[in-house]
Each structure stands twice: as structure tokens, then as C-alpha cells.
Write a protein that holds these residues in place. Structure first.
Motif, short mmCIF file in Angstrom:
data_model
loop_
_atom_site.label_atom_id
_atom_site.label_comp_id
_atom_site.label_asym_id
_atom_site.label_seq_id
_atom_site.Cartn_x
_atom_site.Cartn_y
_atom_site.Cartn_z
N PRO A 238 9.49 3.09 -0.08
CA PRO A 238 9.12 1.86 0.63
C PRO A 238 10.14 0.75 0.47
CG PRO A 238 7.20 2.78 -0.48
CD PRO A 238 8.40 3.55 -0.97
N LEU A 239 10.77 0.66 -0.71
CA LEU A 239 11.78 -0.38 -0.91
C LEU A 239 13.00 -0.12 -0.02
CD1 LEU A 239 12.54 -2.92 -2.44
CD2 LEU A 239 13.48 -1.49 -4.27
N MET A 240 13.41 1.15 0.08
CA MET A 240 14.52 1.49 0.96
C MET A 240 14.20 1.15 2.41
SD MET A 240 15.43 5.20 -0.74
CE MET A 240 16.35 5.72 0.70
N ALA A 241 13.01 1.53 2.86
CA ALA A 241 12.61 1.24 4.24
C ALA A 241 12.55 -0.26 4.49
CB ALA A 241 11.26 1.88 4.53
N ASN A 242 12.11 -0.99 3.49
CA ASN A 242 11.96 -2.42 3.64
C ASN A 242 13.30 -3.13 3.84
OD1 ASN A 242 11.93 -5.21 1.94
ND2 ASN A 242 10.08 -4.96 3.14
N VAL A 243 14.30 -2.79 3.01
CA VAL A 243 15.58 -3.50 3.12
C VAL A 243 16.27 -3.19 4.44
CG1 VAL A 243 15.90 -3.71 0.63
CG2 VAL A 243 16.84 -1.73 1.82
N VAL A 244 16.10 -1.97 4.94
CA VAL A 244 16.66 -1.64 6.25
C VAL A 244 15.95 -2.44 7.34
CG1 VAL A 244 16.94 0.18 7.97
CG2 VAL A 244 17.43 0.65 5.56
N PHE A 245 14.62 -2.56 7.22
CA PHE A 245 13.81 -3.28 8.21
C PHE A 245 14.25 -4.74 8.32
CE2 PHE A 245 10.27 -5.84 9.58
CZ PHE A 245 9.63 -5.10 10.55
N PHE A 246 14.26 -5.47 7.19
CA PHE A 246 14.57 -6.89 7.31
C PHE A 246 16.04 -7.13 7.66
CE2 PHE A 246 15.15 -6.85 2.52
CZ PHE A 246 16.43 -7.38 2.45
N SER A 247 16.93 -6.21 7.26
CA SER A 247 18.34 -6.38 7.59
C SER A 247 18.60 -6.22 9.08
CB SER A 247 19.18 -5.36 6.81
OG SER A 247 19.04 -5.53 5.42
N VAL A 248 17.93 -5.25 9.69
CA VAL A 248 18.12 -5.01 11.13
C VAL A 248 17.66 -6.22 11.94
CG1 VAL A 248 17.29 -3.65 13.08
CG2 VAL A 248 18.05 -2.50 11.00
N PHE A 249 16.50 -6.78 11.59
CA PHE A 249 15.99 -7.90 12.38
C PHE A 249 16.77 -9.19 12.11
CE2 PHE A 249 12.51 -5.00 13.12
CZ PHE A 249 12.22 -5.26 14.45
N GLU A 250 17.31 -9.33 10.92
CA GLU A 250 18.21 -10.45 10.66
C GLU A 250 19.46 -10.33 11.54
OE1 GLU A 250 19.64 -13.95 8.55
OE2 GLU A 250 17.69 -13.04 8.92
N LEU A 251 20.01 -9.14 11.62
CA LEU A 251 21.18 -8.90 12.47
C LEU A 251 20.88 -9.24 13.92
CD1 LEU A 251 24.06 -7.62 12.76
CD2 LEU A 251 22.90 -5.44 13.13
N LEU A 252 19.72 -8.82 14.40
CA LEU A 252 19.34 -9.07 15.80
C LEU A 252 19.20 -10.56 16.10
CD1 LEU A 252 16.73 -6.22 16.40
CD2 LEU A 252 19.09 -6.34 17.23
N CYS A 253 18.84 -11.36 15.09
CA CYS A 253 18.72 -12.81 15.31
C CYS A 253 20.05 -13.39 15.79
CB CYS A 253 18.28 -13.51 14.02
SG CYS A 253 16.55 -13.24 13.57
N GLY A 254 21.14 -12.78 15.36
CA GLY A 254 22.45 -13.27 15.78
C GLY A 254 22.76 -13.02 17.24
N MET B 4 0.83 -1.21 0.00
CA MET B 4 0.00 0.00 0.00
C MET B 4 0.86 1.26 0.00
SD MET B 4 -3.41 -0.77 2.28
CE MET B 4 -2.54 -1.06 3.80
N LEU B 5 1.96 1.23 0.74
CA LEU B 5 2.88 2.37 0.72
C LEU B 5 3.45 2.59 -0.67
CD1 LEU B 5 4.86 1.77 4.05
CD2 LEU B 5 3.19 3.59 3.61
N ALA B 6 3.75 1.49 -1.38
CA ALA B 6 4.32 1.60 -2.72
C ALA B 6 3.32 2.18 -3.72
CB ALA B 6 4.81 0.24 -3.20
N TRP C 42 9.32 -8.37 -2.06
CA TRP C 42 9.10 -8.90 -3.40
C TRP C 42 8.12 -8.04 -4.20
CZ3 TRP C 42 5.29 -10.55 -6.67
CH2 TRP C 42 5.73 -11.23 -7.83
N GLY C 43 6.99 -7.70 -3.62
CA GLY C 43 5.98 -6.96 -4.38
C GLY C 43 6.47 -5.60 -4.83
N VAL C 44 7.15 -4.88 -3.94
CA VAL C 44 7.65 -3.54 -4.27
C VAL C 44 8.79 -3.64 -5.28
CG1 VAL C 44 8.57 -1.39 -3.36
CG2 VAL C 44 6.98 -2.73 -1.98
N GLY C 45 9.74 -4.54 -5.01
CA GLY C 45 10.88 -4.68 -5.91
C GLY C 45 10.49 -5.19 -7.29
N ALA C 46 9.57 -6.14 -7.34
CA ALA C 46 9.15 -6.69 -8.63
C ALA C 46 8.37 -5.67 -9.45
CB ALA C 46 8.31 -7.95 -8.41
N SER C 47 7.50 -4.91 -8.80
CA SER C 47 6.73 -3.91 -9.55
C SER C 47 7.66 -2.82 -10.10
CB SER C 47 5.64 -3.29 -8.66
OG SER C 47 6.20 -2.61 -7.55
N LEU C 48 8.62 -2.39 -9.30
CA LEU C 48 9.59 -1.40 -9.78
C LEU C 48 10.37 -1.93 -10.97
CD1 LEU C 48 11.21 1.26 -9.47
CD2 LEU C 48 12.69 0.03 -7.84
N ALA C 49 10.84 -3.17 -10.87
CA ALA C 49 11.64 -3.75 -11.96
C ALA C 49 10.82 -3.96 -13.22
CB ALA C 49 12.25 -5.08 -11.49
#
Length: 407
Positions: free
Chosen positions: A80-96, A70-72, A119-126
Motif C-alpha cells: 500500500p505504501l508503494m501504491a500510495n507514493v505512485v498515486f500522489f506523485s502522478v496527480f502532482e505531476l498532472l497539476c503542472g 485498511m489495505l495496510a 502518513w498512516g501507512v508510513g508511520a505505522s511501518l516506521a
């Protein structure tokens, strides 16, 4: 023209952003696949509990697809794509840094929100930035990010895990946050979004609800597609270890090999879809996957199993290489950021029990037959759904002529 025409460089940057985002997102997901025994021992839980974390991650992905989609559609693809990659990267880091299983489970669930949004945001942009006549092959390139992410996770399991331990596997997953800088400075906004942007979130929801028939079909299609990919990938390393007693290093090499096959399948069948059409090419790839199940599940030697796994993923990811183009072409202009990604991730929600089902069938049928029987039934049903569906190959996303330019 109503907007600035994209240069060849601009188009490649947009496709690269979608590809890299999906590659790094997939890497972060598949890290767990190679750590099941390690994490079970570390957190003092059964392996089934670690398998269960995959289900939680998959089950939370529709939340991310809804929010970021919806943001996209409301604010454009880039932010939204920028915010998304930061979001999932931070929580992946925290898993460690997870001190116990409960914290790890919560972090993997939250990470699933970020994975679902990419996927939805990146695929639509591409896809909106791709020329029509190259859309099939570029769709394959974008979707190949998934097996490449799997491949990178296998490489990390072979080299990072023995040298620095399981926590470092997740710390490496924080690196994708740097992709946000690339998107910020090199990727331009989608012209198709500028032309069809919705004035409000309510307008986005009204447009989407008015297309419930095609949306329902896409959800069904994606559910069966998820059964196909996750049913052939997620537990396969564990199958090789438990049934064939292969060492971790050998399993990582097999995983690298079959992900090379997956990448080749994405490229090849994406390209073929421009000649034979989206649905017919998907059926061709499904036929290949069905044909190699005996070798993939019942091979008696390492060489046979490796060949079966390689060919299986050529077919599986061959079907997936067509999906970014196919879903974006079937979706209405004003909700292309939301509908493909949300359908994709709802498919994940409904297919989230895949690993648990196969793991449970193992006790009844044996591990090999659990994998084989599940996929035989799924591939046959998926073929029927694809054959009865529709397609809009080559549909224009913009009102101007720029979409017909060469890449």
C-alpha cells in the motif's frame, strides 16, 4: 521467533521509507503555498480561490487514510505504501498540465486522497520497525519529513520557479514515484503486522469501531494539532508578502529558516519525550509556541519576524515530532495501519477551513491579529486536551524480544 528479526539496516530502511514518503508528500502540498499569486493570475481567479484549493486537498485526505489504512492492515505496509507514493506523485505531476482553475481544483482534490494515505501507512511501518527506546527520536525523524518537504518547496520557489515557471514546480513533484522502487527492494514487511494481521476487512472495521472512545479522542487531538500546524504555516508566506511587502526571494529564505527550526524541534522534542513522556513534552513545546506569538505575528523588522517564525516552528513541530509514536502507541495492534492515519486525516477534515477562517478574520482584525488570536485560543484548548489524555510510552508492538534490540 514467529518471523524474521529485523537487522539495524532493515530498521533504518523502514524509518527512511516513512520519512521520505512524508517529505515528498509534504513538498507536493506546499508547492501551492508559494504559488498563490502566480496561480491566481494564471487562472484569472481571486487569491481566495487558490487558498480554497488547499481546503479541498486537506478535506480529501481522510478518504486516502481510510482506503490505504485498511489495505495496510489487511495486506501489509509495503505494497500500500508503494501504491500510495505512485498515486500522489502522478496527480502532482498532472497539476503542472492543468489548463484552467476547474481542472486544477479537481486534481488537487484527488491528490489529497494520496496525501491522506501516506502518513498512516508510513508511520505505522516506521514505528513498528523501531526499537522501543529509540521510538521517540525516530518518531521525530519521521515527522520532520513534513517541514523538510516545506523547506524543499521553499527552495524550489526560490530557484525552480524563476527559472522554469510554475508548471515545473509541479513536474518536479512527480519525482517521488521513484521511491516505490526503494520500498520494493530495500524495505521489509512489519513483523508486528504479521503477528496481528486481520483476516478480513470486516474484522478491521469491527476492531476499530470497538475502540470508538480512544478513536474519538485521537480525532479531537488531531483536529487541534492541525489548527496548530496549518494555522501557523500555510498563510504565513502570504502574510509576509501582503503586510510586510517582502519580496518573494526574501520570503523563501524566511520559510527555509523556520523550517530548519521545525526540523530541529521535531528531533529535539521527540528525543525529550523518551525522558519526560509524550504528553508532558507536547505541553513543553506548546508553551514555547504560545510564548513567541507576539514576535511571530507582530514583529516590526525582518530580523524579528524571522526569529519569531523560527521559534514558532520549533515549538509547533516539536509537538508534531511526538505524534507518530504517540498515536501508534495508543492504537490497537490489528488496526495500527488504519486508526492513527484515519484519526490524523479526520483531524485535517475538521480543520480544513483553517486557512479560510484566518483569511476571513483578516478583514475584521487585521492579518497579524487574525493569526495570533486564532492560535492563542487553539494552543490553550490543545493544552487542556493533551493534559487530560493518556499515553502508553514504550508499549511493545510485537510478542517477541526483537523490539528491544538496539537500532
Amino acid at each position: 521467533m514467529a518471523g524474521e528479526q529485523l537487522s539495524t539496516s532493515d530498521r533504518w530502511h523502514a524509518v527512511s521509507a516513512g520519512f521520505l514518503g512524508w517529505t515528498l508528500d509534504a513538498f507536493d502540498f506546499f508547492v501551492v503555498v508559494f504559488l498563490m499569486d502566480t496561480l491566481a493570475a494564471e487562472f484569472h481567479v481571486p487569491k481566495a480561490a487558490i487558498v480554497g484549493t488547499l481546503g479541498f486537498t486537506l478535506g480529501m485526505r481522510p478518504v486516502g487514510a481510510l482506503v490505504f489504512g485498511m489495505l495496510a492492515d489487511r495486506y501489509g505496509r509495503r505494497l500500500p505504501l508503494m501504491a500510495n507514493v505512485v498515486f500522489f506523485s502522478v496527480f502532482e505531476l498532472l497539476c503542472g498540465f492543468a489548463p484552467n482553475y476547474t481542472v486544477f481544483l479537481i486534481l488537487r482534490a484527488i491528490y489529497g486522497i494520496g496525501m491522506g494515505g501516506e502518513w498512516g501507512v508510513g508511520a505505522s511501518l516506521a514505528m513498528e520497525s523501531s526499537p522501543k527506546r529509540w521510538r521517540g527520536i525516530l518518531s521525530g525523524i519521521v515527522q520532520s519529513g513534513y517541514p523538510i518537504g516545506y523547506l524543499l518547496a521553499a527552495v524550489a520557489a526560490r530557484f525552480v520557479l524563476p527559472a522554469w515557471g510554475w508548471r515545473a514546480m509541479f513536474w518536479v513533484g512527480g519525482i517521488p514515484a521513484l521511491l516505490a522502487f526503494y520500498i520494493r527492494f530495500r524495505v521489509k514487511e512489519s513483523e508486528a503486522w504479521k503477528q496481528h494481521r486481520a483476516p478480513t476487512v470486516g474484522a478491521i472495521l469491527r476492531t476499530a469501531s470497538g475502540q470508538w472512545k480512544i478513536f474519538s479522542y485521537l480525532v479531537l487531538l488531531m483536529t487541534l494539532m492541525m489548527f496548530l500546524s496549518h494555522g501557523t504555516q500555510d498563510l504565513y508566506p502570504h502574510f509576509l508578502r501582503e503586510v510586510h511587502k517582502l519580496p518573494a526571494a526574501t520570503i523563501s529564505y524566511v520559510a527555509i529558516l523556520y523550517n530548519v527550526g521545525a526540523v530541529l524541534g521535531s528531533f529535539a522534542f521527540g528525543y525529550l519525550s523518551e525522558t519526560f513522556g509524550r504528553r508532558r513534552t507536547i505541553l513543553m513545546a506548546l508553551l514555547l509556541s504560545l510564548a513567541v506569538i507576539p514576535v511571530w505575528a507582530f514583529g516590526g523588522s525582518l530580523m524579528t519576524l524571522a526569529l519569531g517564525a523560527f521559534l514558532m516552528q520549533v515549538g509547533v513541530q516539536g509537538t508534531w515530532g511526538i505524534i507518530p509514536a504517540h498515536l501508534n502507541e495508543l492504537s490497537p495492534d490489528a488496526v495500527r495501519g488504519l486508526m492513527p492515519g484515519f484519526a490524523y486525516q479526520l483531524g485535517i477534515l475538521f480543520a480544513a477551513p483553517t486557512n479560510n477562517i484566518e483569511y476571513a478574520l483578516r478583514d475584521w482584525l487585521g492579518y497579524a491579529w487574525a493569526l495570533a488570536a486564532f492560535e492563542i485560543a487553539n494552543i490553550l484548548l490543545l493544552a487542556v486536551v493533551v493534559a487530560l489524555g493518556s499515553e502508553q510510552k514504550g508499549r511493545s508492538f510485537v510478542r517477541q524480544t526483537e523490539d528491544t534490540s538496539d537500532c
